[in-house]
Scaffold this motif. Structure first.
Motif: not given
Length: 140
Positions: A85-92, A136-140
């Motif tokens: 879910g990289k895209l969702v994490a980046i958008l958030e 940070k978003a990518i690492e989640k």
């Protein structure tokens, strides 16, 4: 009779010399073959280590490039392994720092990649700030 003895001794000497030369060449060939085998085994081991390093580094393959287009506008390029879910994490993450996505291209064929133009309301944000947020978003 002496002539026959002399010929047989001469023949034996020649045969002895031939055997010596033949054995010495075989030994040289054997040593050379062993050296080639050793080098081949070293190359195979090096190849195996190299492939293992490549496989280990695939997990750490994160590439984030950000270019400041104008005040408050950035061009973002992200490439990393797909999944999770990289895209969702980046958008958030963009939402958390009050950034809006104007335009985006996303691909998940072999790896996750995204190109986007983002605009922020906060004029104090810098390229390093945006990079940290995306990593940070990518690492989640």
């Amino acid at each position: 009779m002496a002539c026959k003895v002399h010929k047989s001794l001469s023949l034996r000497r020649r045969l002895h010399i031939l055997r010596f030369l033949t054995n010495s060449k075989n030994n040289k060939l054997k040593v050379a073959l062993e050296n080639v085998k050793r080098k081949y085994e070293n190359l195979i081991a090096t190849k195996r280590d190299y492939i293992s390093l490549l496989n280990n580094n695939i997990d750490d393959n994160k590439d984030v490039k950000i270019v400041k287009i104008s005040e408050g506008t950035f061009m973002v390029r992200v490439t990393c392994e797909k999944g999770g879910g990289k895209l969702v994490a980046i958008l958030e993450a963009f939402e958390e720092i009050s950034m809006n996505v104007e335009e985006a291209k996303v691909s998940c064929e072999n790896e996750f990649s995204m190109e986007a133009i983002i605009v922020t309301e906060d004029q104090t944000l810098d390229v390093t700030d945006v990079t940290e947020v995306i990593l940070k978003a990518i690492e989640k």
